[in-house]
Design a protein around this motif. Sequence first.
Motif, PDB file in Angstrom:
ATOM      1  N   VAL A  34     -34.322 -39.338   5.746  1.00 24.41           N
ATOM      2  CA  VAL A  34     -35.321 -38.410   5.213  1.00 24.41           C
ATOM      3  C   VAL A  34     -36.646 -39.132   5.337  1.00 24.41           C
ATOM      4  N   LEU A  35     -37.440 -38.673   6.277  1.00 19.83           N
ATOM      5  CA  LEU A  35     -38.637 -39.418   6.680  1.00 19.83           C
ATOM      6  C   LEU A  35     -39.887 -38.891   5.978  1.00 19.83           C
ATOM      7  N   PHE A  36     -40.560 -39.792   5.282  1.00 19.97           N
ATOM      8  CA  PHE A  36     -41.860 -39.465   4.698  1.00 19.97           C
ATOM      9  C   PHE A  36     -42.929 -40.010   5.631  1.00 19.97           C
ATOM     10  N   THR A  37     -43.836 -39.151   6.032  1.00 17.21           N
ATOM     11  CA  THR A  37     -44.916 -39.643   6.882  1.00 17.21           C
ATOM     12  C   THR A  37     -46.084 -38.669   6.898  1.00 17.21           C
ATOM     13  N   GLY A  38     -47.268 -39.213   7.120  1.00 16.79           N
ATOM     14  CA  GLY A  38     -48.455 -38.367   7.247  1.00 16.79           C
ATOM     15  C   GLY A  38     -48.960 -38.344   8.676  1.00 16.79           C
ATOM     16  N   ARG A  39     -48.220 -38.980   9.574  1.00 12.01           N
ATOM     17  CA  ARG A  39     -48.634 -39.050  10.983  1.00 12.01           C
ATOM     18  C   ARG A  39     -47.385 -39.091  11.852  1.00 12.01           C
ATOM     19  N   PRO A  40     -47.507 -38.860  13.150  1.00 11.70           N
ATOM     20  CA  PRO A  40     -46.374 -39.106  14.027  1.00 11.70           C
ATOM     21  C   PRO A  40     -46.050 -40.599  13.995  1.00 11.70           C
ATOM     22  N   LEU A  41     -44.808 -40.935  13.819  1.00 14.19           N
ATOM     23  CA  LEU A  41     -44.385 -42.339  13.869  1.00 14.19           C
ATOM     24  C   LEU A  41     -43.567 -42.548  15.136  1.00 14.19           C
ATOM     25  N   VAL A  42     -43.489 -43.794  15.563  1.00 12.74           N
ATOM     26  CA  VAL A  42     -42.586 -44.142  16.660  1.00 12.74           C
ATOM     27  C   VAL A  42     -41.212 -44.369  16.036  1.00 12.74           C
ATOM     28  N   GLY A  90     -28.675 -27.156   2.074  1.00 15.18           N
ATOM     29  CA  GLY A  90     -28.423 -25.963   2.874  1.00 15.18           C
ATOM     30  C   GLY A  90     -28.830 -24.664   2.202  1.00 15.18           C
ATOM     31  N   LYS A  91     -29.529 -24.777   1.073  1.00 17.28           N
ATOM     32  CA  LYS A  91     -30.014 -23.547   0.431  1.00 17.28           C
ATOM     33  C   LYS A  91     -30.987 -22.845   1.384  1.00 17.28           C
ATOM     34  N   VAL A  92     -31.757 -23.636   2.115  1.00 18.35           N
ATOM     35  CA  VAL A  92     -32.686 -23.107   3.117  1.00 18.35           C
ATOM     36  C   VAL A  92     -32.558 -23.955   4.376  1.00 18.35           C
ATOM     37  N   SER A  93     -32.708 -23.318   5.533  1.00 18.39           N
ATOM     38  CA  SER A  93     -32.732 -24.082   6.785  1.00 18.39           C
ATOM     39  C   SER A  93     -34.164 -24.557   7.013  1.00 18.39           C
ATOM     40  N   PRO A  94     -34.355 -25.804   7.445  1.00 17.04           N
ATOM     41  CA  PRO A  94     -35.720 -26.232   7.774  1.00 17.04           C
ATOM     42  C   PRO A  94     -36.201 -25.463   8.995  1.00 17.04           C
ATOM     43  N   SER A  95     -37.493 -25.131   9.029  1.00 17.95           N
ATOM     44  CA  SER A  95     -37.960 -24.370  10.196  1.00 17.95           C
ATOM     45  C   SER A  95     -39.287 -24.882  10.731  1.00 17.95           C
ATOM     46  N   GLY A  96     -39.616 -26.155  10.463  1.00 20.60           N
ATOM     47  CA  GLY A  96     -40.852 -26.716  11.016  1.00 20.60           C
ATOM     48  C   GLY A  96     -40.691 -27.074  12.485  1.00 20.60           C
ATOM     49  N   LYS A  97     -41.810 -27.001  13.195  1.00 24.47           N
ATOM     50  CA  LYS A  97     -41.867 -27.446  14.602  1.00 24.47           C
ATOM     51  C   LYS A  97     -43.074 -28.375  14.696  1.00 24.47           C
ATOM     52  N   LEU A  98     -42.946 -29.435  15.459  1.00 21.29           N
ATOM     53  CA  LEU A  98     -44.005 -30.448  15.481  1.00 21.29           C
ATOM     54  C   LEU A  98     -45.340 -29.876  15.974  1.00 21.29           C
ATOM     55  N   PRO A  99     -46.421 -30.107  15.213  1.00 21.33           N
ATOM     56  CA  PRO A  99     -47.745 -29.697  15.674  1.00 21.33           C
ATOM     57  C   PRO A  99     -48.430 -30.828  16.435  1.00 21.33           C
ATOM     58  N   VAL A 100     -47.667 -31.884  16.696  1.00 20.76           N
ATOM     59  CA  VAL A 100     -48.226 -33.065  17.339  1.00 20.76           C
ATOM     60  C   VAL A 100     -47.056 -33.860  17.913  1.00 20.76           C
ATOM     61  N   SER A 101     -47.285 -34.525  19.039  1.00 18.22           N
ATOM     62  CA  SER A 101     -46.204 -35.270  19.697  1.00 18.22           C
ATOM     63  C   SER A 101     -45.884 -36.553  18.929  1.00 18.22           C
ATOM     64  N   PHE A 102     -44.605 -36.903  18.885  1.00 15.20           N
ATOM     65  CA  PHE A 102     -44.191 -38.184  18.296  1.00 15.20           C
ATOM     66  C   PHE A 102     -43.939 -39.149  19.461  1.00 15.20           C
ATOM     67  N   PRO A 103     -44.770 -40.190  19.597  1.00 15.89           N
ATOM     68  CA  PRO A 103     -44.672 -41.063  20.774  1.00 15.89           C
ATOM     69  C   PRO A 103     -43.331 -41.774  20.869  1.00 15.89           C
ATOM     70  N   TYR A 104     -43.003 -42.142  22.093  1.00 19.72           N
ATOM     71  CA  TYR A 104     -41.850 -43.007  22.332  1.00 19.72           C
ATOM     72  C   TYR A 104     -42.234 -44.449  22.013  1.00 19.72           C
ATOM     73  N   HIS A 105     -43.514 -44.764  22.300  1.00 18.62           N
ATOM     74  CA  HIS A 105     -44.023 -46.118  22.109  1.00 18.62           C
ATOM     75  C   HIS A 105     -45.518 -46.002  21.827  1.00 18.62           C
ATOM     76  N   VAL A 106     -46.038 -46.890  20.978  1.00 18.26           N
ATOM     77  CA  VAL A 106     -47.459 -46.783  20.637  1.00 18.26           C
ATOM     78  C   VAL A 106     -48.353 -46.979  21.865  1.00 18.26           C
ATOM     79  N   GLY A 107     -47.824 -47.678  22.886  1.00 18.44           N
ATOM     80  CA  GLY A 107     -48.609 -47.898  24.098  1.00 18.44           C
ATOM     81  C   GLY A 107     -48.893 -46.621  24.881  1.00 18.44           C
ATOM     82  N   GLN A 108     -48.225 -45.520  24.562  1.00 19.81           N
ATOM     83  CA  GLN A 108     -48.498 -44.234  25.235  1.00 19.81           C
ATOM     84  C   GLN A 108     -49.732 -43.538  24.673  1.00 19.81           C
TER      85      GLN A 108
END
Length: 764
Positions: free
Chosen positions: A546-554, A585-603
């Motif tokens: 369960v990931l808490f974040t305010g930005r895309p993380l690698v 399972g009371k609700v299905s999550p339905s978010g879609k990324l509004p920003v890409s999550f990098p494979y590596h910070v060098g990208q």
Amino acid sequence: MNKFLVGALAAALCAPMAVAAPAQKRVPLNREAKMRVKIDSLMSVMTLEEKIGQLNLPVAGILTGDARSENVAENIRQGHTGGVFGTIGAQACHDLQRIAVEESRLGIPLIFGLDVIHGLETTYPIPLAQAASWNMPLIEEAARAAATEASAMGIAWVFSPMVDVCRDPRWGRIAEGPGEDPYLGSEIARAMVRGYQGNDLADSTTVMACVKHYALYGAPEAGRDYNSVNISRQTAFNDYLPTYKAAAEEGAGSYMASFNDFEGIPATANKYLITDVLRDLWGFDGFVVTDYTGIAEMVPHGLGNFEDVTLRALDAGIDMDMVSEGFKNVLPKAIAEGKVTEAQIDAACRRILEAKYKLGLFDDPYRYCNPAREQGAVYTDADRQLARAMAPETMVLLKNDSQLLPLEGKEKIAVIGPLGDSPDNMFGMWSMADERVKPVSVYQGLKSALGADRVKFAKGCNALSDDALEAKLSARGGLERDNRMPQQLRAEALALAAESDVIIATMGELMNMTGEGASRADITIPEPQRQLLADLAATGKPVVLVLFTGRPLVLTGEAQLADAILNVWFAGSEAGDAIADVLTGKVSPSGKLPVSFPYHVGQVPVYYNHKSTGRPHPQGQPYIKYRSNYQDIPNDPLYPFGYGLSYSTFEYSPVTLSKERMGTHDICRASVTVTNTGTRKAKETVQLYIRDRQASSTRPVMELKGFEKIELAPGESRTVTFPVGARELSFYNHELEYVLEPGEFDIMIGSASNATQSALLTVE
Ligand code: NOJ
């Protein structure tokens, strides 16, 4: 090439009203006439000092920068203050308003502003999370609810929406905005302005929006906050300015200038941005405020002394000075010396008085700061329900091997990780909630959903290895460092894991790792938590991150370790219960990324709507010399824009077009049929992208141009249709003309930017 000019920049500059805000958003004519009469008569008796006073915005209460304002009450009494920000609560605002109304010579009411970024007391998911909902009516509803609550607490003016498009997750303020896409960001800008301002600013439950940070603040070099912006005008017009323009079209009442420079001129002194584009090209007729000490900061920017920079700000089109007191202290002398004209000051003063008039403050200065109204209007059950219902729509299921989620048939649940039982860290940055608000943690939320005997918690490790940094970041996030030895914490967690059926690994960023002045170079989950996750995975028990974040993380390593990843961002004051709703399972999550999550910070910057280059790398291939690629990592991000799984599954039919050839004035309808092929009722966001195959300038490989969020029962199908015409196919060419160039376009529809089907449209 044959060009159809939808609108030329140059022409619009000569005829700015051609693109003015829609009529229904303007003050009705008779009210506009009355406003003019009122303000004319008021200004006819104002001294120059009093007019300059209206341009001054001090901070009182919550400080959001290093500088503070002195003698606020006395300055109000002397007529040296137009508004105040940072003061929260009907009584506190009332006390200052009373000084303005009863003790200043003319009794001009103050306007009270505040950073209501994702709610005030009731906190909704952070803006980046809201963007992940792709649900515009819901975003509008949350802004409306935030306005109703804030307006009962003294606030008539919110420093929101923040619509800075950002392609660099190192920048901490990406959390406050709409993500990487100008189309999605523009829809959000419109929804939030509508939500805050409603149909009528004179309604005392609506507030004036302040669109920020104008402009281009989301593109700082190297992702370092406040840094220079170096992009071309063409990129600005196509990719970064549309969100601010959309807000102006929706009738936003005010704008905040950004800290960054553009083309060598800080935005606060940038006449091109403020006057030529915002006012003259887009027809914006409200007022522009600086950001916190924006004027004074132009001295270290290297633009001259305090007097020079103050005069440049006024000349550029700034109306109100937040905290610097440049206008207050410099303008009286500058007028006397003939360096500025009284007409310039009159224009700025008039715009601020107009805002107050539109908000009804001249009718009743206390309409937003009535302590009786505040009673019962804050942190209401209805608002809390809305926050809880919104949260699952923002959560993005990044991975779900073997349908591990939802947690059905798992008896013993271990919540492990430093963020599992930290209620005060759930809100997200810019949270101003007070002790009235009682958030619950994931651990508490799961216990109340499943029963206390089934759920156990172990911290496992501290959040960061640097304890001094953790203490600093926890100051307003309420996280307590555990002083036990790391081995002891880990042993306790592993013992709990051993006796459990599933591990809920609650990890990620502290809420203060994003927001203002919160850039990071290493955008991974902090080290002690990564190590803990590896240890938990090694137990062989199923692991849900369960990931808490305010930005895309690698998350490249974590994607190997965890069986499921649910990105919950920071979901606001109801986060704990809402996360439990999704996990169970009371609700299905339905978010879609509004920003890409990098494979590596060098990208970084890595974003879906990039250009092709002349030597494109064939997708999925390993490294090839003389191609635009890396030797050591792929070009693609780990999780692309638009991506997000569901507890159900959806099937898309091929794309059909109502016509395959059309003229530049025509509209084609592009359709797909989407079927819920799973076993649960769930929501899906259907996305439309286009690619301009050949143009006078290089164009992105794909661009979002439409989306619709639908809900389908198991087995249910729905046909979704998008219009495709000049609005979807035009762009700003090298001369900054907005053009639709005939040619071939790929029309792509799908569930994510990397999962589309396509049809070919020819425009003649
Ligand atoms: C600085 C921030 O950049 C801005 O977003 C905020 O509105 C002001 N401070 C006021 O708090």
